[in-house]
Design an enzyme around this catalytic site. Structure first.
Site, PDB file in Angstrom:
ATOM      1  N   CYS A  49    -107.029 -39.958 -49.498  1.00 56.51           N
ATOM      2  CA  CYS A  49    -107.410 -38.533 -49.482  1.00 56.51           C
ATOM      3  C   CYS A  49    -106.680 -37.758 -50.576  1.00 56.51           C
ATOM      4  CB  CYS A  49    -107.148 -37.921 -48.110  1.00 56.51           C
ATOM      5  SG  CYS A  49    -108.306 -38.524 -46.860  1.00 56.51           S
TER       6      CYS A  49
ATOM      7  N   HIS B 130    -112.831 -42.704 -51.429  1.00 59.74           N
ATOM      8  CA  HIS B 130    -111.571 -43.237 -51.959  1.00 59.74           C
ATOM      9  C   HIS B 130    -111.833 -44.282 -53.039  1.00 59.74           C
ATOM     10  CE1 HIS B 130    -110.038 -41.147 -48.642  1.00 59.74           C
ATOM     11  NE2 HIS B 130    -109.656 -42.121 -47.862  1.00 59.74           N
TER      12      HIS B 130
ATOM     13  N   HIS C 102    -119.701 -45.867 -44.535  1.00 62.12           N
ATOM     14  CA  HIS C 102    -120.136 -45.246 -45.788  1.00 62.12           C
ATOM     15  C   HIS C 102    -120.580 -46.277 -46.833  1.00 62.12           C
ATOM     16  CE1 HIS C 102    -118.198 -41.739 -44.082  1.00 62.12           C
ATOM     17  NE2 HIS C 102    -117.068 -42.392 -44.002  1.00 62.12           N
TER      18      HIS C 102
ATOM     19  N   SER D 205    -122.936 -39.795 -47.533  1.00 63.52           N
ATOM     20  CA  SER D 205    -121.891 -40.591 -48.189  1.00 63.52           C
ATOM     21  C   SER D 205    -122.392 -41.800 -48.976  1.00 63.52           C
ATOM     22  CB  SER D 205    -120.877 -41.054 -47.141  1.00 63.52           C
ATOM     23  OG  SER D 205    -121.503 -41.910 -46.206  1.00 63.52           O
TER      24      SER D 205
ATOM     25  N   SER E 117    -125.112 -46.382 -43.424  1.00 63.92           N
ATOM     26  CA  SER E 117    -123.975 -45.520 -43.715  1.00 63.92           C
ATOM     27  C   SER E 117    -123.599 -44.792 -42.432  1.00 63.92           C
ATOM     28  CB  SER E 117    -124.356 -44.520 -44.806  1.00 63.92           C
ATOM     29  OG  SER E 117    -123.203 -44.122 -45.481  1.00 63.92           O
TER      30      SER E 117
ATOM     31  N   SER F  75    -107.786 -51.319 -46.806  1.00 68.00           N
ATOM     32  CA  SER F  75    -108.517 -51.048 -45.558  1.00 68.00           C
ATOM     33  C   SER F  75    -109.473 -52.184 -45.239  1.00 68.00           C
ATOM     34  CB  SER F  75    -109.334 -49.761 -45.689  1.00 68.00           C
ATOM     35  OG  SER F  75    -108.519 -48.719 -46.132  1.00 68.00           O
TER      36      SER F  75
ATOM     37  N   HIS G 228    -113.555 -36.713 -39.914  1.00 64.70           N
ATOM     38  CA  HIS G 228    -114.741 -37.569 -39.806  1.00 64.70           C
ATOM     39  C   HIS G 228    -116.018 -36.815 -39.433  1.00 64.70           C
ATOM     40  CE1 HIS G 228    -116.740 -41.414 -39.677  1.00 64.70           C
ATOM     41  NE2 HIS G 228    -117.411 -40.950 -38.647  1.00 64.70           N
TER      42      HIS G 228
ATOM     43  N   ASP H  36    -104.959 -45.563 -46.898  1.00 64.31           N
ATOM     44  CA  ASP H  36    -106.297 -44.983 -47.061  1.00 64.31           C
ATOM     45  C   ASP H  36    -106.285 -43.505 -46.666  1.00 64.31           C
ATOM     46  OD1 ASP H  36    -108.776 -44.060 -45.815  1.00 64.31           O
ATOM     47  OD2 ASP H  36    -109.556 -46.084 -45.796  1.00 64.31           O
ATOM     48  N   ASN H  37    -105.830 -43.222 -45.427  1.00 68.37           N
ATOM     49  CA  ASN H  37    -105.896 -41.846 -44.939  1.00 68.37           C
ATOM     50  C   ASN H  37    -105.051 -40.914 -45.813  1.00 68.37           C
ATOM     51  OD1 ASN H  37    -106.821 -43.636 -43.006  1.00 68.37           O
ATOM     52  ND2 ASN H  37    -106.234 -42.378 -41.270  1.00 68.37           N
TER      53      ASN H  37
ATOM     54  N   ASN I  84    -107.860 -48.899 -37.992  1.00 69.37           N
ATOM     55  CA  ASN I  84    -107.236 -47.693 -38.535  1.00 69.37           C
ATOM     56  C   ASN I  84    -105.715 -47.745 -38.456  1.00 69.37           C
ATOM     57  OD1 ASN I  84    -107.430 -44.777 -39.464  1.00 69.37           O
ATOM     58  ND2 ASN I  84    -106.251 -44.548 -37.575  1.00 69.37           N
TER      59      ASN I  84
ATOM     60  N   LYS J 287    -103.678 -49.587 -43.450  1.00 68.56           N
ATOM     61  CA  LYS J 287    -104.885 -48.757 -43.467  1.00 68.56           C
ATOM     62  C   LYS J 287    -104.484 -47.285 -43.391  1.00 68.56           C
ATOM     63  CE  LYS J 287    -108.780 -46.654 -42.471  1.00 68.56           C
ATOM     64  NZ  LYS J 287    -108.865 -45.218 -42.176  1.00 68.56           N
TER      65      LYS J 287
ATOM     66  N   ASP K  64    -117.423 -47.282 -38.307  1.00 70.52           N
ATOM     67  CA  ASP K  64    -116.566 -46.255 -38.893  1.00 70.52           C
ATOM     68  C   ASP K  64    -116.937 -44.930 -38.235  1.00 70.52           C
ATOM     69  OD1 ASP K  64    -115.213 -44.387 -40.385  1.00 70.52           O
ATOM     70  OD2 ASP K  64    -115.826 -45.170 -42.337  1.00 70.52           O
TER      71      ASP K  64
ATOM     72  N   GLU L 111    -112.912 -48.535 -38.049  1.00 62.76           N
ATOM     73  CA  GLU L 111    -112.250 -48.120 -39.284  1.00 62.76           C
ATOM     74  C   GLU L 111    -111.373 -46.870 -39.160  1.00 62.76           C
ATOM     75  OE1 GLU L 111    -112.304 -49.557 -42.224  1.00 62.76           O
ATOM     76  OE2 GLU L 111    -111.873 -47.985 -43.693  1.00 62.76           O
TER      77      GLU L 111
ATOM     78  N   GLN M 196    -110.238 -54.956 -42.306  1.00 67.41           N
ATOM     79  CA  GLN M 196    -111.536 -55.070 -41.618  1.00 67.41           C
ATOM     80  C   GLN M 196    -111.989 -56.533 -41.582  1.00 67.41           C
ATOM     81  OE1 GLN M 196    -113.591 -53.592 -39.811  1.00 67.41           O
ATOM     82  NE2 GLN M 196    -113.444 -51.397 -40.123  1.00 67.41           N
TER      83      GLN M 196
HETATM   84  P1  NAI Z   1    -104.054 -37.703 -37.378  1.00 69.27           P
HETATM   85  O1  NAI Z   1    -104.158 -37.719 -35.898  1.00 69.27           O
HETATM   86  O2  NAI Z   1    -102.976 -38.466 -38.065  1.00 69.27           O
HETATM   87  O3  NAI Z   1    -103.936 -36.180 -37.916  1.00 69.27           O
HETATM   88  C1  NAI Z   1    -104.640 -35.100 -37.411  1.00 69.27           C
HETATM   89  C2  NAI Z   1    -103.643 -33.952 -37.281  1.00 69.27           C
HETATM   90  O4  NAI Z   1    -104.337 -32.755 -36.945  1.00 69.27           O
HETATM   91  C3  NAI Z   1    -102.617 -34.197 -36.170  1.00 69.27           C
HETATM   92  O5  NAI Z   1    -101.300 -34.085 -36.684  1.00 69.27           O
HETATM   93  C4  NAI Z   1    -102.914 -33.108 -35.145  1.00 69.27           C
HETATM   94  O6  NAI Z   1    -101.743 -32.637 -34.482  1.00 69.27           O
HETATM   95  C5  NAI Z   1    -103.560 -32.030 -36.007  1.00 69.27           C
HETATM   96  N1  NAI Z   1    -104.451 -31.128 -35.275  1.00 69.27           N
HETATM   97  C6  NAI Z   1    -105.294 -31.420 -34.241  1.00 69.27           C
HETATM   98  N2  NAI Z   1    -105.947 -30.316 -33.855  1.00 69.27           N
HETATM   99  C7  NAI Z   1    -105.533 -29.314 -34.656  1.00 69.27           C
HETATM  100  C8  NAI Z   1    -105.877 -27.957 -34.741  1.00 69.27           C
HETATM  101  N3  NAI Z   1    -106.763 -27.406 -33.907  1.00 69.27           N
HETATM  102  N4  NAI Z   1    -105.268 -27.198 -35.691  1.00 69.27           N
HETATM  103  C9  NAI Z   1    -104.359 -27.745 -36.538  1.00 69.27           C
HETATM  104  N5  NAI Z   1    -103.998 -29.041 -36.493  1.00 69.27           N
HETATM  105  C10 NAI Z   1    -104.581 -29.821 -35.561  1.00 69.27           C
HETATM  106  O7  NAI Z   1    -105.487 -38.175 -37.910  1.00 69.27           O
HETATM  107  P2  NAI Z   1    -105.829 -38.625 -39.420  1.00 69.27           P
HETATM  108  O8  NAI Z   1    -105.678 -40.081 -39.525  1.00 69.27           O
HETATM  109  O9  NAI Z   1    -105.115 -37.729 -40.351  1.00 69.27           O
HETATM  110  O10 NAI Z   1    -107.404 -38.334 -39.452  1.00 69.27           O
HETATM  111  C11 NAI Z   1    -107.918 -37.010 -39.381  1.00 69.27           C
HETATM  112  C12 NAI Z   1    -109.440 -37.072 -39.468  1.00 69.27           C
HETATM  113  O11 NAI Z   1    -109.823 -37.572 -40.746  1.00 69.27           O
HETATM  114  C13 NAI Z   1    -110.105 -38.003 -38.461  1.00 69.27           C
HETATM  115  O12 NAI Z   1    -111.337 -37.450 -38.079  1.00 69.27           O
HETATM  116  C14 NAI Z   1    -110.324 -39.274 -39.254  1.00 69.27           C
HETATM  117  O13 NAI Z   1    -111.313 -40.074 -38.680  1.00 69.27           O
HETATM  118  C15 NAI Z   1    -110.693 -38.710 -40.602  1.00 69.27           C
HETATM  119  N6  NAI Z   1    -110.481 -39.542 -41.776  1.00 69.27           N
HETATM  120  C16 NAI Z   1    -111.235 -39.201 -42.879  1.00 69.27           C
HETATM  121  C17 NAI Z   1    -111.102 -39.906 -44.049  1.00 69.27           C
HETATM  122  C18 NAI Z   1    -111.945 -39.544 -45.223  1.00 69.27           C
HETATM  123  O14 NAI Z   1    -111.982 -40.304 -46.185  1.00 69.27           O
HETATM  124  N7  NAI Z   1    -112.618 -38.430 -45.228  1.00 69.27           N
HETATM  125  C19 NAI Z   1    -110.149 -41.021 -44.189  1.00 69.27           C
HETATM  126  C20 NAI Z   1    -109.370 -41.261 -42.993  1.00 69.27           C
HETATM  127  C21 NAI Z   1    -109.533 -40.533 -41.842  1.00 69.27           C
END
Ligand code: NAI
Length: 478
Positions: free
Chosen positions: A240, A399, A53, A81, A76, A407, A346, A235-236, A226, A231, A139, A201, A411
């Site tokens: 968020c 963020h 991003h 983003s 990006s 984070s 993501h 960050d997560n 990650n 991180k 990322d 990332e 990196q």
């Molecule tokens: P995580 O694996 O810690 O959490 C995801 C959770 O969703 C897990 O607990 C899992 O059991 C649950 N889950 C999976 N399928 C499901 C379903 N069908 N219904 C309900 N729950 C379900 O992963 P994390 O780190 O929380 O990341 C989640 C997403 O967010 C990823 O795609 C990651 O790349 C993205 N992300 C986005 C950020 C942003 O700034 N927008 C920042 C960091 C991560």
């Protein structure tokens, strides 16, 4: 100096530079790393293709990489983003001007089309003078996927007509690879051979890397940034916690207090999202598939339910799962009038946007960019943010700097590690050692006035650790 680049408007560079200056103040980890390595120039000779991003915080990361000697090309990793002023400032550089570009080639603007997105990603892997990149900073894994699929299809002599993923989006990707192969049938062989490693990332990108490593298809070593504690647990979650609410407010400005909000997924991202919505006074319901995370949510006092059972009574829906089809078109037809639907995971496949567009009689109205009202035949409507793409970067600016400093310190350290110690890594996925994780945290304590307690020698012996750390065993979960 002049070089190729594509951003929205170089005239935004000065505004971007002001923001970068303030961000640098909030990114003590990155600035300390710049100082520590200024003389050694550990990234001299590194040609980094960055797909992440293109925000103000990323601009500070890019200028840290170049301060350490790297050459960089940047795109990006999402069509919405980019902060156009940050992209412009990076192209101009801290000491350049619109007539004398001294920065870095950036290929990114807010609101790219999908073909433009893949063109930009290809640009970061296409270096002038024939030399390709030798490092990827990714990322979500799209740049890594382009190299892997490009090589696979180049070896096969063609892009296959049918693939497992038959989505329109993947079709756009296939078309880009087809075009690159037509221009240079050896392109991906050359690019893949030159790459020493990738640092990734986010959760979703890391997931893709482990899949490649498992099947023996990973072409080069990878560092999973990650899962550095500094991180994903920061960050997560805290990132968020800040940017989810920012995105909701900028997009809709509805009062969140008193509303019922559903957070799908209670992992690192979901935990931050649920907390921020509760902080605004929303009544939060969590959905989960994992009993451990479901129990955690319940212990935190959140109702845990199935989406089917609450879909017609909630006001706000946020997906955080990294899974697909979490909110289906059928779910959306059952929602309350003017319910808000958004994804912070993501990829955009958590919400079935294609299915929504196919609902008979549905009409889409743009309220403003990245905010759309979808009206069903009966007159009821829902509001979808960022077309289902990650809303904290589509509707807000992602963020804040301080959390991204953690984070991006990881990196930068990961880039130095892979670039300078290539021979020590196999084609596997690695995490950074704990002492570096602790170092990243340490770099951020002073700015918050944190005074750390020091172990005595005797206490350290009692705990079986070194006075200087690491303080926890690998299996500790924080
Ligand atoms: P995580 O694996 O810690 O959490 C995801 C959770 O969703 C897990 O607990 C899992 O059991 C649950 N889950 C999976 N399928 C499901 C379903 N069908 N219904 C309900 N729950 C379900 O992963 P994390 O780190 O929380 O990341 C989640 C997403 O967010 C990823 O795609 C990651 O790349 C993205 N992300 C986005 C950020 C942003 O700034 N927008 C920042 C960091 C991560």
């Amino acid at each position: 100096m002049s070089f190729d680049y594509k951003v929205a408007d170089l005239g935004l560079a000065e505004a971007g530079r002001h923001q970068l200056r303030l961000a640098e103040h909030e990114m003590p980890g990155l600035m300390a790393i710049r100082e520590e390595y200024a003389a050694a120039q550990p990234l001299k000779g590194a040609r980094i293709a960055g797909s992440l991003h293109m925000t103000v915080q990323t601009a500070v990361l890019i200028e840290t990489l170049t301060a350490l000697g790297a050459e960089v090309r940047w795109a990006s990793c999402n069509i919405y983003s980019t902060q156009d002023e940050a992209a412009a400032a990076v192209v101009v550089g801290p000491h350049g001007s619109a007539d004398d570009l001294q920065g870095v080639p950036v290929f990114a603007w807010k609101g790219e089309t999908l073909p433009e997105y893949w063109w930009c990603t290809d640009q970061i892997l296409t270096w002038p003078g024939g030399e390709g990149p030798n490092m990827i900073l990714d990322d979500g894994g799209d740049a890594t996927m382009l190299v892997h699929k490009g090589l696979e299809w180049e070896k096969a002599g063609q892009v296959p007509a049918t693939t497992e993923d038959d989505s329109e989006e993947f079709g756009v990707f296939k078309e880009l690879v087809r075009q690159t192969m037509a221009v240079d049938p050896q392109k991906w062989t050359t690019v893949a051979a030159g790459i020493k490693g990738v640092t990734e990332e986010t959760t979703t990108g890391v997931h893709r890397l482990y899949q490649l490593a498992e099947t023996g298809e990973l072409l080069f070593p990878a560092i999973n940034v990650n899962d550095a504690v500094t991180k994903s647990k920061f960050d997560n979650t805290y990132g968020c916690r800040h940017s989810l609410i920012d995105g909701l407010n900028r997009a809709t400005d509805v009062l969140i207090g008193g509303k019922v909000a559903v957070v799908a997924g209670y992992g690192d991202v979901g935990k931050g999202c649920a907390e921020s919505l509760r902080g605004q006074g929303a009544r939060v319901i969590v959905t989960e598939i994992d009993p451990i995370c479901a129990l955690q949510a319940a212990m935190e006092g959140f109702q845990v339910a199935r989406l089917e059972d609450v879909v017609d009574s909630a006001d706000i829906f946020i997906t955080t799962t990294g899974c697909y089809d979490v909110i289906t078109a059928d779910h959306m037809t059952k929602m309350k009038n003017k319910a808000i639907v958004a994804n912070i995971g993501h990829f955009d496949n958590e919400i079935d946007m294609a299915g929504l567009a196919r609902v008979p009689g549905i009409q889409k109205t743009e309220i403003k960019p990245q905010v759309h009202e979808w009206t069903f035949e009966g007159g009821s409507s829902i509001i979808v943010l960022s077309e289902g793409r990650l809303m904290n970067l589509g509707n807000a600016t992602g963020h804040p700097s301080f959390v991204m400093s953690n984070s991006f310190s990881n990196q930068t350290i990961a880039q130095i590690e892979l670039f300078t110690k290539t021979g020590e890594y196999d084609k596997q996925v690695y995490t950074l050692p704990k002492h570096l994780d602790e170092k990243v945290a340490r770099l951020h304590l002073d700015a918050l006035g944190v005074k750390l307690t020091e172990l005595t020698k005797g206490q350290a012996e009692y705990l079986g650790v070194d006075v200087a750390g690491p303080y926890k065993p690998e299996h500790y979960r924080y």
